[in-house]
Design a protein around this motif. Structure first.
Motif, PDB file in Angstrom:
ATOM      1  N   THR A 217      -0.288   1.243  -4.694  1.00  0.00           N
ATOM      2  CA  THR A 217      -1.598   1.750  -5.222  1.00  0.00           C
ATOM      3  C   THR A 217      -2.043   2.932  -4.580  1.00  0.00           C
ATOM      4  OG1 THR A 217      -1.948  -0.834  -5.391  1.00  0.00           O
ATOM      5  CG2 THR A 217      -3.989   0.799  -5.578  1.00  0.00           C
ATOM      6  N   ILE A 218      -2.453   3.813  -5.174  1.00  0.00           N
ATOM      7  CA  ILE A 218      -2.843   5.033  -4.696  1.00  0.00           C
ATOM      8  C   ILE A 218      -4.414   5.235  -4.540  1.00  0.00           C
ATOM      9  CG2 ILE A 218      -2.577   7.817  -4.497  1.00  0.00           C
ATOM     10  CD1 ILE A 218       0.117   7.213  -5.802  1.00  0.00           C
ATOM     11  N   PHE A 219      -5.242   5.654  -3.452  1.00  0.00           N
ATOM     12  CA  PHE A 219      -6.549   5.872  -3.632  1.00  0.00           C
ATOM     13  C   PHE A 219      -6.616   7.421  -3.236  1.00  0.00           C
ATOM     14  CE2 PHE A 219      -5.907   1.722  -2.064  1.00  0.00           C
ATOM     15  CZ  PHE A 219      -6.584   0.821  -2.818  1.00  0.00           C
ATOM     16  N   PRO A 220      -6.577   8.229  -4.533  1.00  0.00           N
ATOM     17  CA  PRO A 220      -6.506   9.660  -4.214  1.00  0.00           C
ATOM     18  C   PRO A 220      -7.788  10.381  -3.209  1.00  0.00           C
ATOM     19  CG  PRO A 220      -6.511   9.069  -6.717  1.00  0.00           C
ATOM     20  CD  PRO A 220      -6.993   7.811  -5.849  1.00  0.00           C
ATOM     21  N   TYR A 221      -8.686   9.855  -3.334  1.00  0.00           N
ATOM     22  CA  TYR A 221      -9.791  10.624  -2.454  1.00  0.00           C
ATOM     23  C   TYR A 221      -9.482  10.072  -1.176  1.00  0.00           C
ATOM     24  CZ  TYR A 221     -11.366  12.309  -6.529  1.00  0.00           C
ATOM     25  OH  TYR A 221     -11.299  12.966  -7.912  1.00  0.00           O
ATOM     26  N   ASP A 222      -9.186   8.847  -0.810  1.00  0.00           N
ATOM     27  CA  ASP A 222      -9.153   8.669   0.717  1.00  0.00           C
ATOM     28  C   ASP A 222      -7.803   8.959   1.259  1.00  0.00           C
ATOM     29  OD1 ASP A 222     -11.550   7.303   0.303  1.00  0.00           O
ATOM     30  OD2 ASP A 222     -10.674   5.609  -0.544  1.00  0.00           O
ATOM     31  N   HIS A 223      -6.829   9.465   0.431  1.00  0.00           N
ATOM     32  CA  HIS A 223      -5.576   9.892   0.676  1.00  0.00           C
ATOM     33  C   HIS A 223      -4.854   8.858   1.360  1.00  0.00           C
ATOM     34  CE1 HIS A 223      -4.641  14.067   0.220  1.00  0.00           C
ATOM     35  NE2 HIS A 223      -6.185  14.156  -0.303  1.00  0.00           N
ATOM     36  N   LEU A 224      -5.168   7.609   0.568  1.00  0.00           N
ATOM     37  CA  LEU A 224      -4.533   6.484   1.229  1.00  0.00           C
ATOM     38  C   LEU A 224      -3.633   5.621  -0.016  1.00  0.00           C
ATOM     39  CD1 LEU A 224      -7.455   4.094   2.533  1.00  0.00           C
ATOM     40  CD2 LEU A 224      -5.140   4.947   3.689  1.00  0.00           C
ATOM     41  N   VAL A 225      -2.276   5.008   0.582  1.00  0.00           N
ATOM     42  CA  VAL A 225      -1.278   4.445   0.024  1.00  0.00           C
ATOM     43  C   VAL A 225      -1.080   2.908   0.368  1.00  0.00           C
ATOM     44  CG1 VAL A 225       0.835   4.437  -1.402  1.00  0.00           C
ATOM     45  CG2 VAL A 225      -0.468   6.680  -0.780  1.00  0.00           C
ATOM     46  N   THR A 226      -1.101   2.066  -0.570  1.00  0.00           N
ATOM     47  CA  THR A 226      -0.712   0.731   0.085  1.00  0.00           C
ATOM     48  C   THR A 226       0.465   0.161  -0.852  1.00  0.00           C
ATOM     49  OG1 THR A 226      -2.305  -0.465  -1.432  1.00  0.00           O
ATOM     50  CG2 THR A 226      -3.033   0.102   0.710  1.00  0.00           C
ATOM     51  N   ILE A 227       1.230  -0.534  -0.244  1.00  0.00           N
ATOM     52  CA  ILE A 227       2.563  -1.148  -1.142  1.00  0.00           C
ATOM     53  C   ILE A 227       2.107  -2.534  -1.043  1.00  0.00           C
ATOM     54  CG2 ILE A 227       4.912  -1.337  -1.039  1.00  0.00           C
ATOM     55  CD1 ILE A 227       4.330   1.358  -1.420  1.00  0.00           C
ATOM     56  N   SER A 228       1.970  -3.463  -1.963  1.00  0.00           N
ATOM     57  CA  SER A 228       1.661  -4.538  -2.052  1.00  0.00           C
ATOM     58  C   SER A 228       0.209  -5.039  -1.066  1.00  0.00           C
ATOM     59  CB  SER A 228       2.783  -5.608  -1.663  1.00  0.00           C
ATOM     60  OG  SER A 228       3.901  -5.353  -2.157  1.00  0.00           O
ATOM     61  N   GLY A 229      -0.474  -4.151  -0.911  1.00  0.00           N
ATOM     62  CA  GLY A 229      -1.586  -4.216   0.026  1.00  0.00           C
ATOM     63  C   GLY A 229      -1.411  -3.739   1.294  1.00  0.00           C
ATOM     64  N   LYS A 230      -0.007  -3.574   1.809  1.00  0.00           N
ATOM     65  CA  LYS A 230       0.099  -2.757   3.166  1.00  0.00           C
ATOM     66  C   LYS A 230      -0.074  -1.392   3.250  1.00  0.00           C
ATOM     67  CE  LYS A 230       3.764  -5.472   3.168  1.00  0.00           C
ATOM     68  NZ  LYS A 230       5.079  -5.921   3.622  1.00  0.00           N
ATOM     69  N   PRO A 231      -0.686  -0.801   4.156  1.00  0.00           N
ATOM     70  CA  PRO A 231      -0.927   0.516   4.190  1.00  0.00           C
ATOM     71  C   PRO A 231       0.388   1.433   4.338  1.00  0.00           C
ATOM     72  CG  PRO A 231      -1.746  -0.480   5.896  1.00  0.00           C
ATOM     73  CD  PRO A 231      -1.601  -1.743   5.213  1.00  0.00           C
ATOM     74  N   LEU A 232       0.582   2.471   3.666  1.00  0.00           N
ATOM     75  CA  LEU A 232       1.726   3.334   3.992  1.00  0.00           C
ATOM     76  C   LEU A 232       1.434   4.744   4.577  1.00  0.00           C
ATOM     77  CD1 LEU A 232       4.853   3.651   3.279  1.00  0.00           C
ATOM     78  CD2 LEU A 232       3.884   4.582   1.123  1.00  0.00           C
ATOM     79  N   ASN A 233       1.941   4.794   5.704  1.00  0.00           N
ATOM     80  CA  ASN A 233       1.442   6.174   6.420  1.00  0.00           C
ATOM     81  C   ASN A 233       2.212   7.314   5.780  1.00  0.00           C
ATOM     82  OD1 ASN A 233       0.103   7.656   8.165  1.00  0.00           O
ATOM     83  ND2 ASN A 233       1.392   6.992  10.002  1.00  0.00           N
ATOM     84  N   LEU A 234       1.456   8.184   5.182  1.00  0.00           N
ATOM     85  CA  LEU A 234       2.314   9.345   4.605  1.00  0.00           C
ATOM     86  C   LEU A 234       2.031  10.604   5.112  1.00  0.00           C
ATOM     87  CD1 LEU A 234       2.598   8.248   1.022  1.00  0.00           C
ATOM     88  CD2 LEU A 234       4.591   7.947   2.690  1.00  0.00           C
ATOM     89  N   THR A 235       2.522  11.765   5.478  1.00  0.00           N
ATOM     90  CA  THR A 235       2.303  13.030   5.432  1.00  0.00           C
ATOM     91  C   THR A 235       1.431  13.661   4.215  1.00  0.00           C
ATOM     92  OG1 THR A 235       4.242  13.953   5.063  1.00  0.00           O
ATOM     93  CG2 THR A 235       4.186  13.501   6.959  1.00  0.00           C
TER      94      THR A 235
END
Lengths: 419, 225
Positions: free
Chosen positions: B133-151
């Motif tokens: 799941t990608i939240f474009p405005y918050d620059h956030l990504v989660t994989i099955s609800g777990k946050p993914l830390n990306l550059t």
């Protein structure tokens, strides 16, 4: 050397030669004429004397016919029987109070039953004075002639040659991108009129050719855009199809080539736009800030080759440039320094108050330095590069009348721009 | 999602329609200013793609019209490269984005998606692909609800992939998307590869699946097997 000076030099050398030779010849000719006249006069005096001696009774030892002329009669025992002799001597002259040259005519005659040896001595003074005067006149004439020749020549060069200089300065100012017709010259000299006509028709033709070429480039550049986009998108669409690996690879090549072509087109159209002066609005660019910003954008790309970038901002010059052109300039300089660098290489950027230096490590160039800024010159195997980058840089620096130079030593390539 | 394409070049329009239809949009195409004015009057679109140079006028007029109509459509201008004046004029009167010819369809697609996202301020402002799941405005990504830390670059890359899922994306197009005009400064393809490697590793580390397929010599494809 100026034409007028060459002409003057030759005229004067010729003049002096002719006058020296002419004077020497003239001197001798005059001298012999004067000499002959002088002698004739002496003989005439002799005849006069003989007539007088024979006619008149009274004899004097010395006769003075003229001032300075002296007649000496010496009675001799027997007939000397000599033919008249001319001889030159130097004697003391009591009028001039110095020793002067004289000429003496010696002859013998018999009158009143006696033999006489007669000498008529005549001063050569007037003769010499004449020669001196003539020589002086000659020298004065030479000097006056030379002087007037120089003056006339200068005047002619100013007046008659002025159309030529006008044409020359017009030609120097002439720019094919901004053609200004040659100013009409006011001259009666056929050669200059012909020159101007020839130049005018040549210039007209150049302007036409240039315009055609420019239009052609503009049109090509514009018209090529849509077909390129079609090729690119069609191949992109084809890549989505379930094709064999080989087919996909081939399509990939088409796609890639269209990308290269569109970058090339873009470069050429920027060049055309610079030529057409379509980048007019200038703004004040803080070079330091500008470079720093650009550098931060490409940090990652610099990192790929593991390059070390050192910047030295010794001044903070503000240049009045078009923003797009400044961007293209710095981007291409930087791109050049990155692309032609070696793994783990270095880039040094130095900004001074009137100078910008881009230095980078890299292999020796395979092309001559003077061709570096030409279009489509690239060194080695880098076929990805379209070979327009540095010619864009050059065109931009030319446009803003900046000096650009390139040097290579010890594996360091240095591009210097002076503004 | 309705998209209107105003483009006078048939072959180009066909490509766009075909690619975007495949991405789940409903596309309409007109090739002149007149029909465009008619269309925007009669229907409402989520996004309108306008070519600036049209046979019967400037595409800027359409934008003007849309603005006076207070239309909610997103607007993307298509124009020749480096015509800064067009770009500024277009953005000034209210266009959302600007793309220059020639462009990649994958890039256009990503731009459309981004414009539509920005236009619709609803709670559904997230993009989901399987467990990602990608939240474009918050620059956030989660994989099955777990946050993914990306550059930032990894995030952009993932978003680009998800926007163009199941499509072959060329490496040139990725490079241009990530670095824009600077892409040909260096051997950026190597760099894409290292970004991809990191992205894969990070997703797999927190239990996600690797959806990135390599299309040999051409690019990549983000697809559920």
């Amino acid at each position: 050397m100026k034409l007028v000076n060459i002409a003057n030099r030759n005229y004067i050398i010729t003049l002096i030669l002719v006058f020296v030779v002419g004077s020497i010849v003239g001197y001798f000719v005059l001298k012999s004429i004067v000499n002959k006249e002088f002698n004739e006069k002496l003989f005439a005096e002799k005849d006069q004397l003989i007539y007088e001696l024979h006619t008149f009774e009274e004899l004097k030892a010395n006769y003075y016919l003229n001032i300075g002329d002296k007649i000496q009669l010496d009675e001799v025992d027997r007939d000397p029987d000599i033919t008249p002799i001319l001889s030159d001597t130097v004697m003391y002259d009591k009028f001039e109070k110095k020793k002067l040259p004289f000429r003496t005519l010696t002859f013998s005659d018999k009158f009143q039953g006696k033999f006489y040896l007669v000498r008529i001595t005549k001063s050569l003074m007037s003769n010499n004075d004449l020669m001196k005067g003539i020589t002086e006149i000659m020298v004065i004439v030479v000097l006056l002639l030379s002087l007037s020749l120089i003056v006339v020549n200068r005047f002619l060069s100013k007046k008659i040659w002025s159309p030529f200089h006008q044409i020359l300065s017009d030609l120097n100012e002439f720019k094919i991108s901004k053609p200004v017709p040659l100013s009409t010259i006011d001259t009666t000299v056929d050669e200059f009129r012909e020159l101007q006509n020839a130049l005018n028709s040549m210039i007209d033709k150049s302007i036409r050719d240039y315009q055609n070429l420019k239009e052609y480039t503009e049109n090509t550049s514009h018209e090529i855009q849509t077909p390129l986009a079609i090729i690119r998108n069609k191949s992109e669409m084809l890549l989505q199809e379930p094709l064999s690996k080989k087919q996909l690879t081939e399509i990939g090549k088409i796609y890639e080539a269209s990308g290269r072509l569109s970058r090339l087109k873009e470069g050429l159209s920027i060049l055309t736009k610079i030529d057409n002066e379509q980048f007019v609005d200038a703004e004040f660019i803080h070079l330091k800030k500008f470079i720093k910003k650009k550098l931060s954008n490409v940090e990652e790309l610099v990192g790929i080759k593991n390059l070390t970038v050192t910047t030295k901002f010794l001044a903070n010059p503000i240049l009045e440039l078009n923003n797009d052109l400044a961007y293209i300039l710095i981007t291409n300089l930087l791109s050049n320094a990155i692309k032609h660098n070696v793994e783990n290489g270095e880039i040094k950027i130095t900004v001074k108050s009137s100078e910008l230096l881009f230095e980078n490590t890299g292999l020796d160039l395979k092309i001559p330095t003077e061709e570096l800024f030409d279009r489509f010159k690239r060194s080695g195997k880098n076929i990805e590069s379209i070979g327009l980058g540095l010619s864009l840089v050059k065109r931009i620096t030319d446009y803003y009348h900046m000096q650009i130079s390139y040097s290579y030593s010890n594996q360091w390539h240095v591009i210097k721009i002076q503004y | 999602m309705n998209v209107l394409i105003i483009e006078d070049e048939k072959a180009l329009a066909e490509n766009m329609v075909s690619y975007l239809d495949h991405s789940g949009y409903h596309c309409e195409w007109v090739d002149n200013l007149n029909s465009a004015q008619e269309k925007i009057w009669s229907y409402s679109y989520d996004c309108i793609i306008v070519d600036i140079t049209l046979p019967d006028g400037s595409g800027l007029d359409v934008i003007q019209r849309l603005k006076t109509m207070k239309s909610k459509s997103g607007i993307i201008i298509v124009s020749a490269k480096n015509s800064t004046e067009d770009k500024i004029a277009g953005l000034d009167i209210g266009a959302d984005d600007y793309i220059t010819k020639p462009f990649d369809l994958s890039e256009l697609n990503a731009r459309i998606k981004s414009v539509i996202r920005r236009r619709s301020f609803d709670a559904q402002n997230e993009i989901t692909f399987q467990e990602i799941t990608i939240f474009p405005y918050d620059h956030l990504v989660t994989i099955s609800g777990k946050p993914l830390n990306l550059t930032k670059k990894e995030f952009d890359l993932l978003l680009y992939f998800v926007s163009n899922k199941s499509r072959v994306i060329t490496k040139e197009s990725i490079a241009e998307h990530l670095w824009g005009d600077d892409m040909d400064m260096a051997d950026s393809f190597d760099f894409i590869y290292s970004h991809l490697k990191n992205l894969r590793k990070k997703i797999e580390e927190i239990g996600g699946n690797d959806y990135i397929q390599t299309v040999y010599g051409i690019g990549y494809k983000f697809i559920k097997e």
